[in-house]
Design a protein around this motif. Structure first.
Motif, mmCIF file in Angstrom:
data_model
loop_
_atom_site.group_PDB
_atom_site.id
_atom_site.type_symbol
_atom_site.label_atom_id
_atom_site.label_comp_id
_atom_site.label_asym_id
_atom_site.label_seq_id
_atom_site.Cartn_x
_atom_site.Cartn_y
_atom_site.Cartn_z
ATOM 1 N N PHE A 1 0.820 -1.208 0.000
ATOM 2 C CA PHE A 1 0.000 0.000 0.000
ATOM 3 C C PHE A 1 0.858 1.262 0.000
ATOM 4 C CE2 PHE A 1 -2.955 -3.137 1.925
ATOM 5 C CZ PHE A 1 -3.947 -3.056 0.964
ATOM 6 N N HIS A 2 2.056 1.182 0.559
ATOM 7 C CA HIS A 2 2.948 2.351 0.568
ATOM 8 C C HIS A 2 3.261 2.790 -0.854
ATOM 9 C CE1 HIS A 2 6.174 5.079 1.692
ATOM 10 N NE2 HIS A 2 6.941 4.477 0.795
ATOM 11 N N ARG B 1 0.251 4.453 -2.494
ATOM 12 C CA ARG B 1 -0.064 5.812 -2.050
ATOM 13 C C ARG B 1 0.639 6.866 -2.892
ATOM 14 N NH1 ARG B 1 1.375 3.795 3.106
ATOM 15 N NH2 ARG B 1 -0.449 2.773 4.040
ATOM 16 N N GLU B 2 1.763 6.493 -3.485
ATOM 17 C CA GLU B 2 2.550 7.446 -4.268
ATOM 18 C C GLU B 2 2.034 7.571 -5.696
ATOM 19 O OE1 GLU B 2 4.866 9.117 -2.563
ATOM 20 O OE2 GLU B 2 4.186 7.886 -0.869
ATOM 21 N N GLN C 1 -6.332 2.641 3.901
ATOM 22 C CA GLN C 1 -4.887 2.737 3.701
ATOM 23 C C GLN C 1 -4.463 4.068 3.077
ATOM 24 O OE1 GLN C 1 -2.581 0.556 4.696
ATOM 25 N NE2 GLN C 1 -4.064 -0.929 5.498
ATOM 26 N N ASP C 2 -5.414 4.996 2.946
ATOM 27 C CA ASP C 2 -5.139 6.328 2.380
ATOM 28 C C ASP C 2 -4.542 6.262 0.983
ATOM 29 O OD1 ASP C 2 -6.056 7.767 4.653
ATOM 30 O OD2 ASP C 2 -4.153 7.371 5.668
ATOM 31 N N VAL C 3 -5.050 5.332 0.191
ATOM 32 C CA VAL C 3 -4.593 5.195 -1.190
ATOM 33 C C VAL C 3 -5.572 5.937 -2.096
ATOM 34 C CG1 VAL C 3 -4.159 3.587 -3.090
ATOM 35 C CG2 VAL C 3 -3.507 2.965 -0.745
#
Length: 262
Positions: A125-126, A129-130, A149-151
């Protein structure tokens, strides 16, 4: 709330014969479904895996059924509010748990980020996110996971998802691998797909309104058991998804990041 009237265009003779459904005014059970190519399609040529599974089950149960195809969020709402309503496939999540009678689990599916070959894979997920331009089906636990997950994402219907990836309207999609394989194949897209690591496991169920006296849970489970014992379930699964033993591999242990489910 009374179910909406059955739309005549859904009542093709071939589909009725295939599914053994009798959609009449005195139906015992009403289905609220999304018209999408993988599980529940109104196509007579390819009704979808679960339409065929439930159709075979109904040869045993002999229920009179009315099928209604609606946008997914509305289908879920009406399945909760309408007596004797059935909906599938529905992921069993903590949020949905109190809203339905959970009839029987069909199987688990692994969910991941999927891109076209040539793009960098997305395994967490990191990394997601970008990015900008990730597609997900609206009204699903997959969408809820991306929110948690703030995606950043673009919400699409099941029909729009694969076309959006093929046409580069999105850079990646977040969905279940078996569904992506079949959706991509049915769209006859030329490029190959690339799969990230499984990040979520979703149990797919057949569910009903809490007020469903005509839905006998044991009868449904017995019918599914009979279909599995006869080999019919596996035949349909192979027909739609192939026979890759790793296709339904899921997230295990501490690596699982799916919402709580039963």
């Amino acid at each position: 709330m009374s179910p909406p009237k059955q739309r005549p265009r859904f009542l093709t003779l071939l589909l009725l014969l295939l599914l053994s459904f009798t959609a009449t005014a005195d139906h015992e059970v009403v289905f609220y479904l999304e018209d999408e190519p993988i599980y529940t399609s109104k196509s007579a040529q390819s009704p979808g895996f679960l339409m065929e599974v439930v159709g075979e089950m109904n040869k045993v149960m002999k229920l009179k059924v009315s099928a209604n195809f609606l946008p997914w969020n509305r289908a879920q709402y009406l399945a909760i509010k309408t007596p004797n309503a059935v909906i599938f496939p529905l992921s069993r999540t903590e949020e949905r748990e109190p809203n339905y009678t959970w009839i029987c689990k069909v199987f688990d599916v692994p969910v991941m980020f999927i891109t076209k070959e040539g793009r960098p894979p997305i395994n967490d997920f990191h990394t997601a996110r970008e990015m900008r331009g990730i597609g997900v089906i609206i009204g699903t636990p997959q969408e809820e996971m991306l929110k948690a997950q703030d995606v950043p994402y673009i919400a699409l219907t099941g029909k729009q998802l694969y076309e959006a990836l093929a046409d580069d309207q999105v850079k990646a999609i977040y969905t279940a691998k078996p569904e992506a394989i079949l959706g991509w194949k049915q769209g006859e897209y030329s490029q190959n797909l690339q799969y990230g690591q499984p990040l979520q496991t979703l149990p797919l169920w057949i569910a009903a309104s809490k007020n469903s006296p005509n839905v006998k849970v044991q009868d449904w489970n017995d019918a599914l058991d009979q279909l599995k014992a006869s080999g019919g379930f596996d035949s349909l699964r192979k027909k739609y998804f192939g026979d890759d033993p790793k296709l339904f591999s899921t997230v295990h242990g501490s690596d699982a990041s799916s919402p709580p489910s039963n």
